[in-house]
Write an enzyme that holds these catalytic residues in place. Sequence first.
Site, PDB file in Angstrom:
ATOM      1  CG  ASP A  82     -10.117 -33.347 -26.159  1.00 56.49           C
ATOM      2  OD1 ASP A  82     -10.372 -34.152 -27.077  1.00 56.49           O
ATOM      3  OD2 ASP A  82     -10.826 -33.246 -25.145  1.00 56.49           O
ATOM      4  CD  GLU A 144     -13.756 -38.214 -25.421  1.00 59.01           C
ATOM      5  OE1 GLU A 144     -14.365 -39.245 -25.094  1.00 59.01           O
ATOM      6  OE2 GLU A 144     -12.720 -37.827 -24.822  1.00 59.01           O
TER       7      GLU A 144
END
Length: 385
Positions: A82, A144
């Site tokens: 991400d 994350e």
Amino acid sequence: MNKLLPNFESALTQLIASPSISSNLAEWDHGNREVIDLLASWFETLGFSITIQPVPNTRNKFNMLAQLGTGEGGLLLAGHSDTVPFDDNRWQSDPLNVTKQDDKFFGLGTCDMKGFFAFILQVARQVDAKQLKKPLYVLATADEETTMAGARFFAEQQLIKPDVAIIGEPTELVPVVMHKGHMSHRISVAGQSGHSSKPALGVNAIEIIHQIIGQLLALKQDLCSKYQNQAFDVPEPTLNLGAISGGDNANRICGHCNLDIDMRALPGLKDEELVHWLSEALKPIAEQYPGRITMEELHPPCPSFGQADSHGLLTVAEEISGHQCCAVNYCTEAPYIQSLGCDTIVLGPGSINQAHQPDEFLAYDQIDETLRVLTAMIQRYCMQD
């Protein structure tokens, strides 16, 4: 070499073009399945076995584990799939389209940290599976940048136990072996609103927050005086007063006020300890104003991280990278990956100074050195007994 697979620049371009933003705001948040499927197709072409798992309690987020070779131990190369959100108006180029300029690749995630997977792919193309004596793993996690839900879920599963893990966050290829933890809380005060001309008939939440801030600043100073680790450039635990909101008009007694704080623990300090000290700091005021003060987590906490040189990884990392190990103030997925039972370091291309910034980039001069370091690590931990 498999000619069906993209070269480094093409792989980077395809990864950046696939949005996978993590945000607490639903309107900004993206699923990451497109990135996961792209990675899975590449590594499957190279003969890796692929496991894709949905991450619970997320908005269409997935982890991918790729494995080449069998047996115990081996090497795990890990990273998150991400990125943070972006503001188009602050970028000089399209964040989702790799732009080459001044010997740099510009794009969202080039260094933090989709670029790491483009490096892994190029190195993996050179690996002869028949020569592996221990398995090579590649892990792509989700979220994350917000909750670290992907790494938490993967750690809970305990699917693998490699000897060594490398998390490819941007460190300019300097091995990171310690980092602080992170937790954030909202302290809320429920006062009693009323007309400002008669303050005795109300309870001013801002005045209570003022007392709370005094207690927190005292706690901050106490932590600084008692706990120090000179490996960090900010050697003490930190406590930041990040945001405050309350009240609605100058002529009304403030009926409600919120204070958002974050705390970053040194390795060796447990999250429970910080929460206990925080509660103790608020206790005298809570007793003075019963039922008016509450505290809640804004995000799940991330523990601090520290890796000892118990099996020689730190020595090997310094020899291969050419840099001394260091400590950083930000946090990563390292404590969750370490909980698999493997020695863990954070080491990757690019600079943290470019992460979370407009015009994020990966410099060309990182390419050859990153490929060399990853190749050497695979040879050391997957091709030697």
